[in-house]
Design a protein around this motif. Structure first.
Motif, PDB file in Angstrom:
ATOM      1  N   ASP A 354       0.809  -1.219   0.000  1.00 15.09           N
ATOM      2  CA  ASP A 354       0.000   0.000   0.000  1.00 15.09           C
ATOM      3  C   ASP A 354       0.844   1.271   0.000  1.00 15.09           C
ATOM      4  N   GLN A 355       1.826   1.331   0.888  1.00 15.67           N
ATOM      5  CA  GLN A 355       2.494   2.601   1.146  1.00 15.67           C
ATOM      6  C   GLN A 355       3.842   2.760   0.446  1.00 15.67           C
ATOM      7  N   VAL A 356       4.538   1.661   0.206  1.00 18.41           N
ATOM      8  CA  VAL A 356       5.874   1.757  -0.385  1.00 18.41           C
ATOM      9  C   VAL A 356       5.839   1.505  -1.887  1.00 18.41           C
ATOM     10  N   TRP A 357       5.239   0.391  -2.298  1.00 18.58           N
ATOM     11  CA  TRP A 357       5.240   0.036  -3.717  1.00 18.58           C
ATOM     12  C   TRP A 357       3.987   0.507  -4.445  1.00 18.58           C
ATOM     13  N   HIS A 358       2.935   0.847  -3.716  1.00 15.42           N
ATOM     14  CA  HIS A 358       1.681   1.345  -4.308  1.00 15.42           C
ATOM     15  C   HIS A 358       1.119   0.352  -5.335  1.00 15.42           C
ATOM     16  N   ILE A 359       0.996  -0.894  -4.899  1.00 13.12           N
ATOM     17  CA  ILE A 359       0.447  -1.961  -5.737  1.00 13.12           C
ATOM     18  C   ILE A 359      -0.880  -2.421  -5.137  1.00 13.12           C
ATOM     19  N   PRO A 360      -1.994  -2.270  -5.856  1.00 13.10           N
ATOM     20  CA  PRO A 360      -3.283  -2.757  -5.338  1.00 13.10           C
ATOM     21  C   PRO A 360      -3.259  -4.278  -5.178  1.00 13.10           C
ATOM     22  N   GLU A 361      -3.686  -4.761  -4.029  1.00  7.94           N
ATOM     23  CA  GLU A 361      -3.606  -6.197  -3.755  1.00  7.94           C
ATOM     24  C   GLU A 361      -4.587  -7.023  -4.569  1.00  7.94           C
ATOM     25  N   ASP A 362      -5.582  -6.359  -5.178  1.00  8.48           N
ATOM     26  CA  ASP A 362      -6.586  -7.114  -5.938  1.00  8.48           C
ATOM     27  C   ASP A 362      -6.491  -6.851  -7.439  1.00  8.48           C
ATOM     28  N   ASP A 363      -5.345  -6.344  -7.903  1.00  9.16           N
ATOM     29  CA  ASP A 363      -5.158  -6.078  -9.332  1.00  9.16           C
ATOM     30  C   ASP A 363      -4.333  -7.201  -9.952  1.00  9.16           C
ATOM     31  N   PRO A 364      -4.972  -8.130 -10.661  1.00 10.90           N
ATOM     32  CA  PRO A 364      -4.216  -9.266 -11.216  1.00 10.90           C
ATOM     33  C   PRO A 364      -3.171  -8.854 -12.240  1.00 10.90           C
ATOM     34  N   ALA A 365      -3.260  -7.632 -12.774  1.00 10.49           N
ATOM     35  CA  ALA A 365      -2.238  -7.175 -13.710  1.00 10.49           C
ATOM     36  C   ALA A 365      -0.969  -6.753 -12.982  1.00 10.49           C
ATOM     37  N   ARG A 366      -1.054  -6.512 -11.672  1.00  8.32           N
ATOM     38  CA  ARG A 366       0.090  -6.050 -10.902  1.00  8.32           C
ATOM     39  C   ARG A 366       0.624  -7.098  -9.937  1.00  8.32           C
ATOM     40  N   ILE A 367      -0.236  -8.029  -9.485  1.00  2.00           N
ATOM     41  CA  ILE A 367       0.184  -8.979  -8.456  1.00  2.00           C
ATOM     42  C   ILE A 367      -0.490 -10.326  -8.673  1.00  2.00           C
ATOM     43  N   ALA A 368       0.282 -11.386  -8.452  1.00  2.00           N
ATOM     44  CA  ALA A 368      -0.252 -12.753  -8.514  1.00  2.00           C
ATOM     45  C   ALA A 368       0.083 -13.459  -7.205  1.00  2.00           C
ATOM     46  N   TYR A 369      -0.754 -14.416  -6.831  1.00  3.52           N
ATOM     47  CA  TYR A 369      -0.585 -15.174  -5.598  1.00  3.52           C
ATOM     48  C   TYR A 369      -0.284 -16.618  -5.994  1.00  3.52           C
ATOM     49  N   ILE A 370       0.900 -17.114  -5.622  1.00  6.14           N
ATOM     50  CA  ILE A 370       1.360 -18.419  -6.083  1.00  6.14           C
ATOM     51  C   ILE A 370       1.769 -19.271  -4.878  1.00  6.14           C
ATOM     52  N   HIS A 371       1.307 -20.517  -4.834  1.00  8.08           N
ATOM     53  CA  HIS A 371       1.601 -21.396  -3.718  1.00  8.08           C
ATOM     54  C   HIS A 371       2.991 -22.008  -3.802  1.00  8.08           C
ATOM     55  N   ASP A 372       3.447 -22.316  -4.999  1.00 10.30           N
ATOM     56  CA  ASP A 372       4.705 -23.033  -5.178  1.00 10.30           C
ATOM     57  C   ASP A 372       5.880 -22.057  -5.112  1.00 10.30           C
ATOM     58  N   THR A 373       6.802 -22.306  -4.171  1.00 13.13           N
ATOM     59  CA  THR A 373       7.908 -21.383  -3.942  1.00 13.13           C
ATOM     60  C   THR A 373       8.822 -21.279  -5.164  1.00 13.13           C
ATOM     61  N   ALA A 374       9.285 -22.416  -5.651  1.00 14.72           N
ATOM     62  CA  ALA A 374      10.211 -22.401  -6.785  1.00 14.72           C
ATOM     63  C   ALA A 374       9.561 -21.795  -8.022  1.00 14.72           C
TER      64      ALA A 374
END
Length: 430
Positions: A354-374
């Motif tokens: 929110d404050q440092v990178w200014h990336i919306p957590e629900d914007d799939p064009a900016r952020i993805a959530y991945i379970h597999d570390t590698a």
């Protein structure tokens, strides 16, 4: 005591699990049962994992849970057509009589998990019967709801946990008795897990299981978005209806403890150097020229002392820890318990995103959530983005926050092993 530590005497009613006629693949109509299964929809790494599963068998369940087309409407209609075709061709067929299903997973390291699959009455939050511990993303709920409307089906069970009363409990006894019989199906998937499924159809056995579960409440271990989807669709249909219930796997963690792992973030379009630059002076930054397993050990050590993250994507690893306390005071909401304010996921979302990178957590064009570390690291390196690796939250922290009615940041935990998708489905019009 239930999984989340609630006093079960406070609930007006407990878990209400009902039998259903499961849809299952006909082994004679597919290459193999293993080839038609998939991890849950949100665990599939796209596009690599999606293409791999599609190529495994033309009837792989991923064609239903993650249909591919130009628009969302076309994707959902394609899934509905595919499901109807597979039913008409006998690729999928309904069991002759309703039952509860006992589901077993084993891996090569000695892990054994057994639980019961059935349709669960959808409770309201005020009832305290099913306790979520994470927030959800509205666009994901809308996407899953549209797919369920189109197919009129629950295509994969979500994972719930409860704390049973030991081996003498009726549900535990029914699970163990079923596991002594020949299974309906048995297969081993490419991840090394073996899967077996049995059904409980005897009315007296079903009644004993239902009576036992009615004393308990459950914690959502995996499937917050699907649970929210179930509740949305129930609200759209006059009760009583099949939409009053949703497909779940219930696991007694007193007998079969789950593993808790982290879910990592992939930041699109943010190179590692640009991610690190604004952190200088706000966090300690250590550059680690070591393999991934050693970097994760360093992350685990640092997480014992406070908030810590591992950034990757430029061919090496960067341990980011010891955040400036004034920064946290300015960016972390103060209206939540200390256990919530000090979560790594809270610092990641409230401070960094929110404050440092200014990336919306629900914007799939900016952020993805991945379970597999590698896979998270690999995709960051290929795409020129930044992987943010997290250390897992302890299960007792999850339970304590859920008991207090406090939601963790979305995608904070990954409980497992997760049920494989494709072993048993539920059609709402049966």
């Amino acid at each position: 005591m239930n999984t989340a530590g609630h006093s079960e005497a406070t609930a007006r009613r407990g878990l209400e699990l009902t039998p259903f006629r499961g849809l299952r693949y006909d082994p004679d109509r597919v290459g193999s049962l293993a080839a038609v299964t998939s991890p849950p929809y949100d665990v599939v790494v796209r596009p690599d994992g999606l293409h791999h599963l599609q190529d495994a068998d033309p009837h792989n369940i991923v064609r239903l849970i993650l249909p591919q087309a130009t628009t969302p409407a076309e994707r959902n209609e394609q899934a509905a057509r595919t499901l109807r075709r597979w039913l008409s061709e006998g690729v999928l067929a309904a069991d002759a009589e309703p039952g509860l299903y006992v589901y077993e997973q084993r891996d090569g390291d000695g892990l054994l998990q057994r639980g019961i699959i059935g349709t669960l009455r959808l409770s309201d939050p005020a009832e305290g019967v099913v306790l979520p511990h994470e927030d959800v993303m509205p666009h994901v709920v809308a996407d899953r709801a549209a797919l369920m409307r189109a197919t009129s089906a629950n295509l994969e069970p979500l994972l719930l946990t409860y704390r049973g009363n030991g081996s003498a409990a009726a549900a535990s006894q029914a699970v163990e008795r079923a596991a002594e019989q020949p299974p309906l199906l048995s297969t081993t998937t490419e991840d090394g897990f073996s899967h077996r499924l049995w059904s409980i159809t005897d009315a007296a056995d079903v009644a004993r299981v239902q009576s036992d579960l009615a004393q308990h409440q459950a914690l959502i271990a995996d499937g917050h978005h699907r649970w929210a989807t179930y509740r949305r669709l129930r609200a759209e249909h006059a009760s009583p209806s099949p939409w009053d219930y949703g497909l779940v796997l219930l696991v007694d963690t007193a007998r079969y403890p789950l593993r808790v792992r982290a879910i990592h973030r992939l930041l699109h379009g943010l190179p590692v150097a640009q991610a690190l630059a604004p952190l200088d002076g706000l966090f300690r930054i250590q550059h680690l020229d070591v393999p991934l397993p050693e970097a994760l050990e360093s992350l685990a050590d640092a997480a014992c002392a406070g908030n810590a993250f591992l950034l990757a994507g430029d061919g090496t690893f960067h341990l980011v820890d010891r955040p400036d306390q004034d920064l946290l005071s300015r960016t972390i909401p103060t209206d939540r318990p200390a256990a919530w304010r000090t979560l790594d996921a809270t610092v990641l979302h409230s401070t960094l995103l929110d404050q440092v990178w200014h990336i919306p957590e629900d914007d799939p064009a900016r952020i993805a959530y991945i379970h597999d570390t590698a896979a998270t690291v690999r995709k960051a390196e290929l795409d020129g983005g930044t992987a943010v690796l997290l250390h897992p939250v302890r299960e007792e922290v999850v339970r304590d926050l859920a008991r207090q009615g406090v939601r963790m940041p979305r995608k904070s935990t990954s409980f497992g092993p997760k049920p494989a998708s494709g072993l048993v489905l539920r059609a709402l019009d049966l």
